[in-house]
Design an enzyme around this catalytic site. Structure first.
Site, short mmCIF file in Angstrom:
data_model
loop_
_atom_site.label_atom_id
_atom_site.label_comp_id
_atom_site.label_asym_id
_atom_site.label_seq_id
_atom_site.Cartn_x
_atom_site.Cartn_y
_atom_site.Cartn_z
N CYS A 383 0.74 -1.19 0.06
CA CYS A 383 0.07 0.13 0.12
C CYS A 383 0.74 1.24 -0.15
O CYS A 383 1.44 1.35 -1.04
CB CYS A 383 -0.90 -0.11 1.23
SG CYS A 383 -2.49 0.85 0.60
N HIS A 509 -3.34 -5.38 0.45
CA HIS A 509 -3.09 -5.60 1.39
C HIS A 509 -2.76 -7.28 1.49
O HIS A 509 -3.79 -7.81 2.03
CB HIS A 509 -3.45 -5.13 2.75
CG HIS A 509 -3.42 -3.68 3.20
ND1 HIS A 509 -2.76 -3.20 3.89
CD2 HIS A 509 -4.27 -2.78 2.44
CE1 HIS A 509 -2.77 -2.09 4.02
NE2 HIS A 509 -3.50 -1.57 2.94
N GLU A 511 -1.33 -9.24 3.39
CA GLU A 511 -1.41 -9.70 4.80
C GLU A 511 -2.53 -10.02 5.45
O GLU A 511 -2.64 -11.18 6.28
CB GLU A 511 -0.71 -8.65 5.81
CG GLU A 511 -1.22 -7.49 6.10
CD GLU A 511 -1.30 -6.32 5.32
OE1 GLU A 511 -0.97 -6.55 3.98
OE2 GLU A 511 -1.34 -5.18 5.66
#
Ligand code: GLN
Length: 537
Positions: A383, A509, A511
């Site tokens: 990001c 993202h 994650e």
């Protein structure tokens, strides 16, 4: 079977790991073949944590459907491997917002609107909501905060009413407390737990099970004592001893029979023993790493452990997948500059530049990107981290020293990161970013496509700014390629440097989607590349 509800409250202290206990119990029930979800009720007045500084409340976790939520929802997803949604995180702010809107619409005409029954009714309605979908056998509800806080009282009252309204076998209450160890006296102390349970019972909620966080094992005598004073059966006092990994906790809870107590209380018939084969395989890999690799996370919220929770966990998953322990070092980006970057990053075998907002620490991130690019160190930018890859490339490769993101420099001569068109109209800050999952098409043959093993992916977002496509041709000619784009809008989702061994920036993202049983391909790839880098250097 009716949907069953398990309520989890906490006492004595915060940060005891209620989210991990909730996730562990849910995991065990899921491993017995039940359909399980978890929701969190937070007592603060913000509608969601989206506008909170991570220093206040840790990471803001984003769900597939674009809710900005408490970081515990990340644990729920990582343990269960099922998607959470907007309905899984409710705050006092949301409750009041609904009730006040209804009041203005005239829904309570003639009535005085009060905490009981109007606020508590709305809490109860939300607590039962996921059970009404027919998608779940069991809904666990974690109540944020600690029993006795002024703010959590309406939630505890709602639990009391539900315990009274629902059939006995459809409802269970678990209370998590702390048994402190006084090293001077060499003794475990039960009094705080007794007081906490008393407080819970004064509110009318009777716990079915008391889970005791402790640094030392609880013997039978202590368990009997807690049981007697807290009015539960001795077998219903269980210990949650400090574990070497949060992922070990489900196994510890199983050994303490927490899931068995739940299926008995909830009268769930024909239940199986939990099947945790894959989970245990992950734990075995996690516990027996063959290598160690040094990865450095460059971010600005590094002082707070929880600010990059999902990233840290994604490295745990990817480490296990690569049979290696990831030594994750964090670096405060504010402290990084052209003079010291070499010294700070010299041990890094992989570098991750973190997401973020605003100006603080931004130039340090640019320095870290430059270092990774020039030294050929495996790199992932997420990001804001990806946006800084673009800025760095523009300044140092394309030769545009004034290149910047419009987030910090709206008047730059080269606004290589610009505000998204639809964001230009938004005035309100809460919940208005580009949020949640969007499609992304990867270029066949790109590094990203190789790692994912496919070209059509869906990943989660939380941003207002984007790659300024006006400059795309310049970038591609100079060697930074947009290898992932949104198929509808063309928004650049992934940039790569094919001349570099492993350099990826993602607007999304990754994650948020990594779990122990499905490590994320980009983190997996970064760790593998870091290992290779280690071998070659
Ligand atoms: N501040 C940047 C944006 O809004 C990046 C956000 C992030 O890193 N999550 O676009």
């Amino acid at each position: 079977m009716n949907p069953k509800y398990i309520f989890i409250t906490g006492g004595v202290a915060s940060s005891l790991g209620k989210g991990i206990i909730a996730s562990s119990l849910a995991k065990l029930l899921q491993a017995r073949g039940l359909r399980v979800t978890i929701q969190k009720f937070d007592p603060y007045i913000n509608i969601d944590p989206g506008t909170l500084n991570p220093y206040e409340h840790g990471e803001c976790y984003v769900t597939e459907d674009g809710a900005e939520t408490d970081l515990d929802l990340g644990h729920y997803e990582r343990f269960l491997g099922v998607h959470m949604s907007k309905a899984n995180n409710v705050t006092t702010g949301k409750i009041y917002n609904t009730v006040i809107t209804k009041e203005r619409e005239g829904a309570y005409l003639g009535k005085t609107v009060q905490i009981v029954p109007h606020i508590t009714d709305e809490i109860k309605r939300r607590m039962l909501l996921l059970g009404k979908t027919g998608d779940y056998d069991i809904i666990l509800t974690e109540i944020g905060g600690t029993v006795g806080d002024m703010e959590s009282q309406p939630f505890v009252e709602a639990v009391r009413q539900l315990q009274w309204e629902l059939p006995e076998e459809d409802c269970m209450s678990v209370h998590l407390t702390l048994i402190p160890y006084l090293s001077a006296a060499k003794e475990l102390k039960t009094k705080p737990t007794q007081h906490s349970v008393q407080m819970l019972q004064q509110s009318g909620v009777k716990p079915d099970v008391i889970v005791c966080r402790t640094e030392h094992p609880l013997n039978q005598e202590l368990r009997r004592k807690i049981a007697l004073f807290c009015n539960v059966k001795p077998g219903h006092v269980i210990q949650s001893i400090d574990a070497w990994s949060i992922y070990q906790v489900p196994l510890n809870m199983h050994e303490e029979h927490l899931d068995e107590l739940a299926v008995r209380k909830l009268q769930i018939e024909n239940f199986n023993e939990p099947n945790l084969t894959r989970w245990k395989q992950f734990l075995t890999r996690l516990q027996n790493p063959a290598h160690t690799v040094n990865i450095t996370l460059v971010g600005k919220y590094v002082e707070l452990q929880d600010a990059y929770k999902s990233i840290q966990e994604a490295f745990v998953h990817a480490g296990a997948a690569n049979k290696c322990k990831v030594n994750l070092k964090t670096v405060q980006s504010e402290n990084v500059n052209a003079e010291n970057v070499d010294e700070i990053l010299k041990d890094a075998e992989g570098i991750l530049v973190a997401p973020g907002f605003g100006e603080r620490g931004l130039e340090g991130k640019v320095c870290a990107v430059k270092y990774a690019r020039e030294k050929g160190i495996p790199f992932l930018g997420i990001c804001l981290g990806m946006q800084m890859c673009v800025v760095e490339f523009a300044r140092n490769v394309l030769g545009w020293p004034d290149a910047a993101s419009m987030e910090v420099n709206p008047d730059s001569g080269h606004p290589v990161i610009c505000l998204m068109e639809e964001q230009k109209k938004t005035k309100i800050k809460g919940g208005t970013m580009r949020l949640g999952a969007y499609d992304c098409r990867l270029e066949a043959g790109s590094l990203a496509a190789k790692l994912y093993g496919k070209t059509d992916i869906r990943e989660r977002h939380r941003h207002r700014f984007e790659f300024n496509s006006q400059y795309l041709e310049d970038f591609q000619k100079a060697g930074m390629i947009a290898t992932g784009r949104n198929p509808e809008s063309g928004l650049v989702e992934v940039v790569e440097l094919p001349s570099h061994p492993f350099f990826i920036g993602t607007q999304f993202h990754p994650e948020y989607k990594s779990t122990p049983e499905h490590p994320h391909p980009l983190f997996d790839g970064l760790v593998a590349a870091a290992l290779k880098y280690q071998e070659n250097n």
